[in-house]
Design a protein around this motif. Sequence first.
Motif, mmCIF file in Angstrom:
data_model
loop_
_atom_site.group_PDB
_atom_site.id
_atom_site.type_symbol
_atom_site.label_atom_id
_atom_site.label_comp_id
_atom_site.label_asym_id
_atom_site.label_seq_id
_atom_site.Cartn_x
_atom_site.Cartn_y
_atom_site.Cartn_z
ATOM 1 N N GLY A 39 -9.794 12.217 9.983
ATOM 2 C CA GLY A 39 -10.953 12.254 9.111
ATOM 3 C C GLY A 39 -11.112 13.594 8.426
ATOM 4 O O GLY A 39 -10.263 14.493 8.568
ATOM 5 N N HIS B 52 -20.884 15.961 4.376
ATOM 6 C CA HIS B 52 -20.115 14.761 4.058
ATOM 7 C C HIS B 52 -19.019 14.587 5.108
ATOM 8 O O HIS B 52 -18.264 15.519 5.397
ATOM 9 C CB HIS B 52 -19.511 14.880 2.656
ATOM 10 N N PHE C 110 -15.943 11.873 6.550
ATOM 11 C CA PHE C 110 -15.092 10.688 6.400
ATOM 12 C C PHE C 110 -14.434 10.386 7.738
ATOM 13 O O PHE C 110 -13.740 11.234 8.307
ATOM 14 C CB PHE C 110 -14.022 10.923 5.338
ATOM 15 N N GLY D 50 -15.310 5.327 3.700
ATOM 16 C CA GLY D 50 -15.607 6.257 2.615
ATOM 17 C C GLY D 50 -16.378 7.433 3.164
ATOM 18 O O GLY D 50 -16.810 7.416 4.333
ATOM 19 N N PHE D 51 -16.534 8.457 2.362
ATOM 20 C CA PHE D 51 -17.299 9.609 2.807
ATOM 21 C C PHE D 51 -18.748 9.200 3.046
ATOM 22 O O PHE D 51 -19.365 8.524 2.218
ATOM 23 C CB PHE D 51 -17.236 10.747 1.777
ATOM 24 N N ARG D 52 -19.266 9.603 4.171
ATOM 25 C CA ARG D 52 -20.646 9.330 4.582
ATOM 26 C C ARG D 52 -21.485 10.575 4.310
ATOM 27 O O ARG D 52 -21.129 11.673 4.722
ATOM 28 C CB ARG D 52 -20.672 8.983 6.070
#
Length: 403
Positions: free
Chosen positions: A300, A313, A315, A325-327
């Motif tokens: 990640g 952010h 991932f 996807g990026f959180r």
Amino acid sequence: MTATPDSPGARAGTAPDAELSVGMVGYAFMGAAHSQAWRTAPRFFDLPLRPRMSAVAGRDPQGVKAAADRLGWDSVETSWQALVARDDIDLVDVCTPGHTHAEIVIAALEAGKHVLCEKPLANSVEEAEAMTRAAERAAASGVRSMVGFTYRRVPAISLARQLIAEGRLGTIHHVRGQYLQDWIVDPDAPLSWRLEKDKAGSGSLGDIGAHVIDIAQFITGDTITRVSGRLRTFVDERPLPSEHSGLSGTAGSGRGKVTVDDAATFLADFGSGAMGVFEATRFASGRKNAIRIEVNGSLGSIAFDFEDMNVLHFFDGTEDARTAGFRRILVTEPQHPYVGAWWPAGHVIGYEHGFIHQVVDLVRDIAAGSDPTPTFADGLQVQRVLAAVETSSDTNSWQEIPT
């Protein structure tokens, strides 16, 4: 009662009403930030020692008196030597330009005072080594020291460190660090001490690049071992400020020479084998305080930008690719580092809170008899990276970082 450096109250088992008497040297931008932290920390956090803002020191009698009144200090001194000599001072907070750090810090430690010293630790590796040796000698007597890399205490950056330590990113492959500002893009911006090598040590490299070096090593738990760098000065001369401008450094009429770098870039190798790319510049038009860090691992990634400082952010590469996807994590929950002492979730905090969290950790470590972090040894390691980047730029070669 005041907890003196050699009293039980300054070490451990402190009584709830015990004080930690603080003296600060310097009262400009950093002095104001530190003052706000000393005032605020005990009002929001449960501390084992109550900081008392006993004295502030500065050379200008009128200026330091006005600063004491404005910032909340009980008394003033017009020399740092007088402040360090005071029996009622337990801790010396050094907020002066880098070329003064070594002399003040070593004297304070030898006088039995705890020390908080602004970054970078010094202007040279030799000074940083001397300061680190003094800190190690003082620690044997229970005197504590810390270097002020406050961005470690931004909750989102602390959360990034937690995620990496938990293995959420797997094996780290890439580290990207940037510190972008634009405050001297104008060639007629006046000369200040930050642009004079004899006072600042270096320019963007040491002033702001030191922060991203420390953040990168802090969140990865890894150490930079080798660098290849390039420094550049874009504006060689600037107008001298008037003696009444309020700017420290060389003053007068005409123009003065800029003797530090305006921008720095370098490649880095980490001990784990990860690759690093770093940039520090004061010529990124439109960027005010963009501290950016991205770390990519086998499982990640994380990404952070201080201009959106309450967000991290993340991932997670182990998730289903259809929805991965990026959180965007809003780092304002009470479970996040430091945040529980502040506001309800979603109510963001700001730049000054890193300084407050620094005071909280420092006071708690002093009371517990623990060595605070980042240590002077950590500051020395950053100083060695800075020196290696300068040497690499001068010699056009890779430079190893001494251990």
